[in-house]
Design an enzyme around this catalytic site. Structure first.
Site, mmCIF file in Angstrom:
data_model
loop_
_atom_site.group_PDB
_atom_site.id
_atom_site.type_symbol
_atom_site.label_atom_id
_atom_site.label_comp_id
_atom_site.label_asym_id
_atom_site.label_seq_id
_atom_site.Cartn_x
_atom_site.Cartn_y
_atom_site.Cartn_z
ATOM 1 C CB THR A 1 44.915 41.396 35.015
ATOM 2 O OG1 THR A 1 46.208 40.827 35.141
ATOM 3 C CG2 THR A 1 44.416 41.181 33.608
ATOM 4 C CG LEU B 1 40.409 37.705 37.450
ATOM 5 C CD1 LEU B 1 41.812 37.649 36.881
ATOM 6 C CD2 LEU B 1 39.634 38.841 36.814
ATOM 7 C CG ASN C 1 42.671 40.904 38.970
ATOM 8 O OD1 ASN C 1 42.376 41.809 38.201
ATOM 9 N ND2 ASN C 1 43.851 40.283 38.934
ATOM 10 C CG HIS D 1 51.156 41.951 39.108
ATOM 11 N ND1 HIS D 1 49.812 42.226 39.067
ATOM 12 C CD2 HIS D 1 51.299 40.704 38.577
ATOM 13 C CE1 HIS D 1 49.186 41.201 38.490
ATOM 14 N NE2 HIS D 1 50.057 40.250 38.202
ATOM 15 C CG HIS E 1 51.796 35.488 38.779
ATOM 16 N ND1 HIS E 1 51.786 36.404 39.803
ATOM 17 C CD2 HIS E 1 50.988 35.997 37.814
ATOM 18 C CE1 HIS E 1 51.000 37.416 39.476
ATOM 19 N NE2 HIS E 1 50.504 37.201 38.271
ATOM 20 C CE1 TYR F 1 42.024 35.501 28.396
ATOM 21 C CE2 TYR F 1 41.524 34.078 30.259
ATOM 22 C CZ TYR F 1 42.444 34.722 29.457
ATOM 23 O OH TYR F 1 43.782 34.590 29.701
ATOM 24 C CG ASP G 1 48.492 43.519 32.771
ATOM 25 O OD1 ASP G 1 49.677 43.170 32.544
ATOM 26 O OD2 ASP G 1 47.655 42.759 33.297
ATOM 27 C CG HIS G 2 50.552 44.064 36.051
ATOM 28 N ND1 HIS G 2 51.381 42.959 35.967
ATOM 29 C CD2 HIS G 2 49.300 43.600 35.839
ATOM 30 C CE1 HIS G 2 50.649 41.897 35.739
ATOM 31 N NE2 HIS G 2 49.385 42.243 35.634
ATOM 32 C CG ASP H 1 48.530 39.901 32.174
ATOM 33 O OD1 ASP H 1 49.277 40.109 33.149
ATOM 34 O OD2 ASP H 1 47.290 39.900 32.249
HETATM 35 P P1 AMP Z 1 46.886 39.070 37.014
HETATM 36 O O1 AMP Z 1 47.475 38.108 37.966
HETATM 37 O O2 AMP Z 1 46.233 40.255 37.651
HETATM 38 O O3 AMP Z 1 47.961 39.470 36.032
HETATM 39 O O4 AMP Z 1 45.759 38.305 36.184
HETATM 40 C C1 AMP Z 1 46.157 37.525 35.115
HETATM 41 C C2 AMP Z 1 45.143 36.491 34.805
HETATM 42 O O5 AMP Z 1 43.957 37.082 34.315
HETATM 43 C C3 AMP Z 1 45.656 35.577 33.714
HETATM 44 O O6 AMP Z 1 45.985 34.333 34.247
HETATM 45 C C4 AMP Z 1 44.522 35.496 32.733
HETATM 46 O O7 AMP Z 1 44.233 34.168 32.381
HETATM 47 C C5 AMP Z 1 43.362 36.163 33.434
HETATM 48 N N1 AMP Z 1 42.535 36.897 32.477
HETATM 49 C C6 AMP Z 1 42.959 37.766 31.556
HETATM 50 N N2 AMP Z 1 41.937 38.228 30.799
HETATM 51 C C7 AMP Z 1 40.832 37.627 31.272
HETATM 52 C C8 AMP Z 1 39.450 37.672 30.905
HETATM 53 N N3 AMP Z 1 39.034 38.453 29.902
HETATM 54 N N4 AMP Z 1 38.587 36.906 31.613
HETATM 55 C C9 AMP Z 1 39.019 36.139 32.645
HETATM 56 N N5 AMP Z 1 40.307 36.036 33.023
HETATM 57 C C10 AMP Z 1 41.208 36.774 32.351
HETATM 58 ZN ZN ZN Z 2 49.624 38.556 37.098
HETATM 59 ZN ZN ZN Z 3 48.125 41.103 34.487
#
Ligand code: AMP
Ligand code: ZN
Ligand code: ZN
Length: 497
Positions: A78, A112, A99, A353, A204, A164, A247-248, A42
């Protein structure tokens, strides 16, 4: 009469049951494809390769095919981007549009942190993920985390999956994947996933390429080394496919570059389902055109569109969860509101992002290693929406109709020749274009954007196209059109293969 029918019916039923059971039994060993392991780191920005010594990544690159970068989808977050990689659908098609999102039919929110929502197939069912395709076509899927993998989607879950838990030690993730591959042939998974979040978290907290990001990357790489050694010991490393992605990317954000939506809009009259680089806004007690009018031109670093006016290149139009109004900030700018920001200082957020996926800073990572590709190859940036068809092909699966295609990858598969990039820099009357050309597609670098285009005509010079982007060259001269901006009389000032 009835008495003789019963045994007959019984036989018929038994035959039906037997056929049904055979249908769900794994394919015979000799009919199965080599296993495919899909890995996501990630938040690994495309340029993190030179951030640290990463022997495991280097090993995959040296033995496989590496793209310059991975062009994702809008929004570059994500859940939307991961779900695109395993469905071949844009977020505007698969419905995981952020998200944090809102479903107008169910009047429900997804985020999430909401475990019930994350594990509820309702949010994902508009497109079929690859683990469901695999299970439905008599292969076995095993996920050590992937957005969506905890939910029963279209009635199916992976045979092996994990709820998760972000704190699961990396060693446990690797050991479990190796154990899955050690299972007897009739249970061993064919399609597997692995996921690491630490590089994103550090990005982040400290900003892209900061020292803690480098340390997190070194740690992930050491665990990947364990994985590669384990696969090699089992004689699997060169027999199976590994698809390494992120993913980005990640961009710097600055505390002084926040746009307060409530400076321009009465927030009690709208619903905002997602904040950050882009705000997803619903017209609850205001007309759509009044929201657009209030935000249009309100801030020099903000753009706004009604749903039907979102640029086609974002492919973000059709699902009911796409909001009435989308506002997007410039790179490094964020959209928030005064109550949320009240009393906060920089609050440990230096990286973010979620912006336009064509921005190079939002591009991720793509490497593929395995029997289908020649070692040491390179290719121009590829599109994440095409990955599902690539993986389905390698697994011998029939992928359901989606927004992606195998076309840009096909000439690299089983060709026996390592991929090479034809690189040209053009001067277009003072403006600069960079073309990185592959076998059936190219990447066009314009300012801070990188677009991925398909080869559409190779007879009279070469012509490449994608939504809102076109490029044509006879080798020495070229012309292009990007988001309505024309580049003409372009002359090559540099070329090499
Ligand atoms: P982002 O900021 O969009 O990159 O989101 C990243 C966050 O998504 C990370 O901190 C992960 O802990 C969370 N994440 C990744 N996969 C999962 C999942 N399957 N279920 C819940 N949270 C997740
Ligand atoms: Zn992130
Ligand atoms: Zn991500």
């Amino acid at each position: 009469m009835m008495r003789c029918l019963f045994p007959l019916l019984g036989l018929l039923l038994a035959a039906l049951l037997l056929t049904a059971c055979q249908g769900s039994r794994p394919l015979a060993e000799e009919d199965r494809p080599p296993p495919l392991l899909l890995i996501s780191i990630d938040g690994f920005r495309h340029d993190y390769f030179d951030l640290a010594d990463t022997p495991a990544l280097d090993r995959l690159v040296a033995g496989g095919l590496k793209a310059d970068s991975l062009h994702h989808v809008f929004p570059t977050k994500t859940f939307p981007t991961h779900y695109t990689m395993v469905t071949g659908c844009y977020p505007g098609t698969h419905g995981v549009v952020a998200n944090s999102m809102w479903d107008p039919d169910r009047d429900a929110r997804f985020s999430l942190g909401n475990r019930d929502a994350v594990g509820d197939g309702f949010w994902y069912g508009a497109c079929e993920p690859l683990w469901v395709t695999a299970e439905n076509q008599r292969l076995t899927a095993a996920t050590f985390f992937w957005p969506g993998s905890e939910a029963r989607i279209l009635g199916v879950r992976p045979s092996f999956w994990k709820p998760y838990a972000a704190d699961t030690p990396h060693r446990e993730r690797i050991e479990t994947v190796l154990e899955w591959l050690d299972l007897p042939a009739d249970q061993r998974p064919d399609f597997l996933t692995l996921y690491f979040s630490s590089v994103d978290s550090m990005g982040h907290r400290h900003g892209p390429r900061a020292d803690p990001v480098r340390d997190a990357l070194i740690d992930v790489d050491q665990h990947l080394e364990m994985l590669l050694d384990g696969l090699e010991e089992r004689g699997l490393l060169d027999q199976m496919h590994i698809v390494l992605t992120s993913d980005h990317g990640m961009s710097w954000v600055d505390f002084d570059q926040y746009i307060m939506l409530d400076d321009y809009l009465d927030l009690s009259r709208v619903r905002v389902s997602d904040w950050g680089p882009a705000a997803q806004i619903w017209a609850t007690d205001m007309e759509v055109e009044d929201i657009v009018a209030a935000l249009d031109g309100a801030h020099p670093h903000l753009r706004v569109w009604a749903r039907e006016d979102i640029p086609d290149r974002y492919h973000f139009g059709s699902h009911r969860r796409v909001p009435d109004v989308l506002a997007e900030a410039d790179l490094e700018w964020m959209i928030s509101n005064k109550p949320y920001m009240m009393g906060r200082r920089q609050f440990s957020l230096y990286g973010m992002h979620g912006w336009d996926p064509a921005l190079l800073e939002m591009h991720g990572l793509f490497v593929i290693h395995g029997p289908a590709v020649a070692a040491g190859g390179a290719m121009p940036a590829v599109r994440s929406v095409d990955l599902n068809d690539l993986m389905a092909h390698l697994l011998g699966l029939e992928a359901p109709a989606n927004d992606g295609s195998l076309d840009s990858f096909r000439p690299y598969l089983d060709s026996g020749r390592a991929g090479q990039i034809e690189h040209r820099v053009y001067d277009c009357q003072g403006e600069r274009l960079e073309a990185r050309i592959g076998r059936a597609h190219m990447a066009l670098h314009v300012d801070e954007f990188v677009h991925v285009l398909d080869l559409v005509d190779a007879d009279d010079g070469r012509r490449f196209a994608a939504t809102d982007v076109a490029f044509q060259t006879d080798g020495v001269t070229a012309r292009a059109e990007v988001d309505g901006r024309r580049f003409s009389a372009c002359r090559a000032v540099m070329a090499n293969r």
